[in-house]
Design a protein around this motif. Sequence first.
Motif, PDB file in Angstrom:
ATOM      1  N   PRO A  72      43.506  -3.799 -26.059  1.00 29.96           N
ATOM      2  CA  PRO A  72      42.935  -2.452 -26.052  1.00 29.96           C
ATOM      3  C   PRO A  72      42.326  -2.065 -24.710  1.00 29.96           C
ATOM      4  O   PRO A  72      42.207  -0.872 -24.410  1.00 29.96           O
ATOM      5  CB  PRO A  72      41.864  -2.526 -27.143  1.00 29.96           C
ATOM      6  N   GLN A  73      41.954  -3.048 -23.896  1.00 28.46           N
ATOM      7  CA  GLN A  73      41.369  -2.734 -22.595  1.00 28.46           C
ATOM      8  C   GLN A  73      42.379  -2.164 -21.608  1.00 28.46           C
ATOM      9  O   GLN A  73      41.997  -1.652 -20.555  1.00 28.46           O
ATOM     10  CB  GLN A  73      40.699  -3.965 -21.994  1.00 28.46           C
ATOM     11  N   VAL A  74      43.654  -2.278 -21.940  1.00 25.75           N
ATOM     12  CA  VAL A  74      44.676  -1.597 -21.133  1.00 25.75           C
ATOM     13  C   VAL A  74      45.354  -0.511 -21.963  1.00 25.75           C
ATOM     14  O   VAL A  74      46.458  -0.071 -21.663  1.00 25.75           O
ATOM     15  CB  VAL A  74      45.706  -2.594 -20.555  1.00 25.75           C
ATOM     16  N   GLY A  75      44.688  -0.090 -23.047  1.00 30.93           N
ATOM     17  CA  GLY A  75      45.154   1.035 -23.833  1.00 30.93           C
ATOM     18  C   GLY A  75      46.158   0.715 -24.909  1.00 30.93           C
ATOM     19  O   GLY A  75      46.768   1.624 -25.476  1.00 30.93           O
ATOM     20  N   VAL A  76      46.329  -0.573 -25.240  1.00 35.38           N
ATOM     21  CA  VAL A  76      47.322  -0.985 -26.238  1.00 35.38           C
ATOM     22  C   VAL A  76      46.588  -1.562 -27.447  1.00 35.38           C
ATOM     23  O   VAL A  76      45.946  -2.615 -27.338  1.00 35.38           O
ATOM     24  CB  VAL A  76      48.302  -2.024 -25.667  1.00 35.38           C
ATOM     25  N   GLY A  77      46.693  -0.892 -28.578  1.00 33.56           N
ATOM     26  CA  GLY A  77      45.950  -1.287 -29.759  1.00 33.56           C
ATOM     27  C   GLY A  77      46.613  -2.375 -30.575  1.00 33.56           C
ATOM     28  O   GLY A  77      46.917  -2.173 -31.756  1.00 33.56           O
ATOM     29  N   LEU A  78      46.835  -3.526 -29.978  1.00 35.19           N
ATOM     30  CA  LEU A  78      47.397  -4.689 -30.667  1.00 35.19           C
ATOM     31  C   LEU A  78      46.433  -5.858 -30.553  1.00 35.19           C
ATOM     32  O   LEU A  78      45.712  -5.995 -29.547  1.00 35.19           O
ATOM     33  CB  LEU A  78      48.746  -5.088 -30.055  1.00 35.19           C
ATOM     34  N   ARG A  79      46.439  -6.738 -31.544  1.00 40.61           N
ATOM     35  CA  ARG A  79      45.511  -7.866 -31.572  1.00 40.61           C
ATOM     36  C   ARG A  79      46.038  -9.007 -30.693  1.00 40.61           C
ATOM     37  O   ARG A  79      46.481 -10.053 -31.177  1.00 40.61           O
ATOM     38  CB  ARG A  79      45.269  -8.334 -33.000  1.00 40.61           C
ATOM     39  N   ILE A  80      45.969  -8.770 -29.400  1.00 37.73           N
ATOM     40  CA  ILE A  80      46.405  -9.746 -28.404  1.00 37.73           C
ATOM     41  C   ILE A  80      45.342  -9.792 -27.317  1.00 37.73           C
ATOM     42  O   ILE A  80      44.848  -8.756 -26.877  1.00 37.73           O
ATOM     43  CB  ILE A  80      47.762  -9.354 -27.783  1.00 37.73           C
ATOM     44  N   ALA A  81      44.995 -10.994 -26.873  1.00 38.01           N
ATOM     45  CA  ALA A  81      44.054 -11.152 -25.766  1.00 38.01           C
ATOM     46  C   ALA A  81      44.452 -12.375 -24.956  1.00 38.01           C
ATOM     47  O   ALA A  81      45.119 -13.283 -25.460  1.00 38.01           O
ATOM     48  CB  ALA A  81      42.617 -11.308 -26.279  1.00 38.01           C
ATOM     49  N   VAL A  82      44.049 -12.380 -23.701  1.00 41.19           N
ATOM     50  CA  VAL A  82      44.247 -13.549 -22.851  1.00 41.19           C
ATOM     51  C   VAL A  82      42.888 -13.996 -22.327  1.00 41.19           C
ATOM     52  O   VAL A  82      41.982 -13.170 -22.135  1.00 41.19           O
ATOM     53  CB  VAL A  82      45.201 -13.262 -21.679  1.00 41.19           C
ATOM     54  N   ILE A  83      42.739 -15.303 -22.119  1.00 42.49           N
ATOM     55  CA  ILE A  83      41.507 -15.844 -21.564  1.00 42.49           C
ATOM     56  C   ILE A  83      41.852 -16.911 -20.539  1.00 42.49           C
ATOM     57  O   ILE A  83      42.880 -17.573 -20.631  1.00 42.49           O
ATOM     58  CB  ILE A  83      40.574 -16.425 -22.649  1.00 42.49           C
ATOM     59  N   PHE A 104      44.572 -21.086 -18.972  1.00 45.06           N
ATOM     60  CA  PHE A 104      45.118 -19.812 -19.452  1.00 45.06           C
ATOM     61  C   PHE A 104      45.627 -19.966 -20.875  1.00 45.06           C
ATOM     62  O   PHE A 104      46.397 -20.884 -21.184  1.00 45.06           O
ATOM     63  CB  PHE A 104      46.256 -19.342 -18.550  1.00 45.06           C
ATOM     64  N   ARG A 105      45.193 -19.043 -21.729  1.00 46.95           N
ATOM     65  CA  ARG A 105      45.600 -19.064 -23.139  1.00 46.95           C
ATOM     66  C   ARG A 105      45.841 -17.647 -23.617  1.00 46.95           C
ATOM     67  O   ARG A 105      45.210 -16.698 -23.155  1.00 46.95           O
ATOM     68  CB  ARG A 105      44.524 -19.700 -24.022  1.00 46.95           C
ATOM     69  N   VAL A 106      46.736 -17.533 -24.581  1.00 45.65           N
ATOM     70  CA  VAL A 106      47.011 -16.263 -25.242  1.00 45.65           C
ATOM     71  C   VAL A 106      46.555 -16.370 -26.690  1.00 45.65           C
ATOM     72  O   VAL A 106      46.905 -17.327 -27.387  1.00 45.65           O
ATOM     73  CB  VAL A 106      48.509 -15.915 -25.191  1.00 45.65           C
ATOM     74  N   LEU A 107      45.769 -15.406 -27.127  1.00 45.30           N
ATOM     75  CA  LEU A 107      45.279 -15.360 -28.495  1.00 45.30           C
ATOM     76  C   LEU A 107      45.940 -14.185 -29.203  1.00 45.30           C
ATOM     77  O   LEU A 107      45.795 -13.040 -28.777  1.00 45.30           O
ATOM     78  CB  LEU A 107      43.761 -15.191 -28.523  1.00 45.30           C
ATOM     79  N   VAL A 108      46.674 -14.477 -30.251  1.00 43.17           N
ATOM     80  CA  VAL A 108      47.343 -13.445 -31.042  1.00 43.17           C
ATOM     81  C   VAL A 108      46.731 -13.434 -32.435  1.00 43.17           C
ATOM     82  O   VAL A 108      46.648 -14.486 -33.096  1.00 43.17           O
ATOM     83  CB  VAL A 108      48.858 -13.698 -31.116  1.00 43.17           C
TER      84      VAL A 108
END
Length: 214
Positions: A72-83, A104-108
Amino acid sequence: MGTPMHRASLAERVEALVGAGGPVPIVAAGDPVLRRPAEPYDGQLGPDLLARFVEALRVTMHAAPGVGLAAPQVGVGLRIAVIEDPATVPDEVRTARGRVPVPFRVLVNPVYEPVGGARAAFYEGCLSVPGWQAVVARPASVRLTGVDERGRPLDEVVTGWPARIVQHETDHLDGTLYVDRAEPRSLASNQAVAERWAQPTPGRAAAALGFDLP
């Protein structure tokens, strides 16, 4: 699951966002996308587009720079994040905050729940609320569940600063900003934090600004 038209529209928006390569714009507080719960990811982007989107999030996070970024921080309302956190901090900060490197990890579709009753409070900032920081008390340990970008299950207990990153980014996917959980009296500009409150813990800030710590 969205309608075929919705899925196509979402994929087109992401394609346009990542098409140029490089970092993408970060949405600032005040945009409704940051206040809407993101929809679960169930293949809306397809494997190739998902991989390109994840890479765009990674590049944007590094460029900002930050230690996490949610869709959502780039305007995409999907449950995805990176850390990702290299944790290049002094030893006293590492010890006080439990700040250890996070690869680096991807959280879906991540979800977290507190483990135990311990809470920790530290200054926290956000790429979508630029220029400001505030103290947020959060569970010191959480159980993280979800999947990664390849659909492999995640189920683990995360502690210390990595737990804070997980909570911050997952909150974004629920339409929650860190300022919603913050101690209002602790709010400070980045400059004030650097000049006054850069200690390993916020004890001095709490005494001077008049707020309690857990």
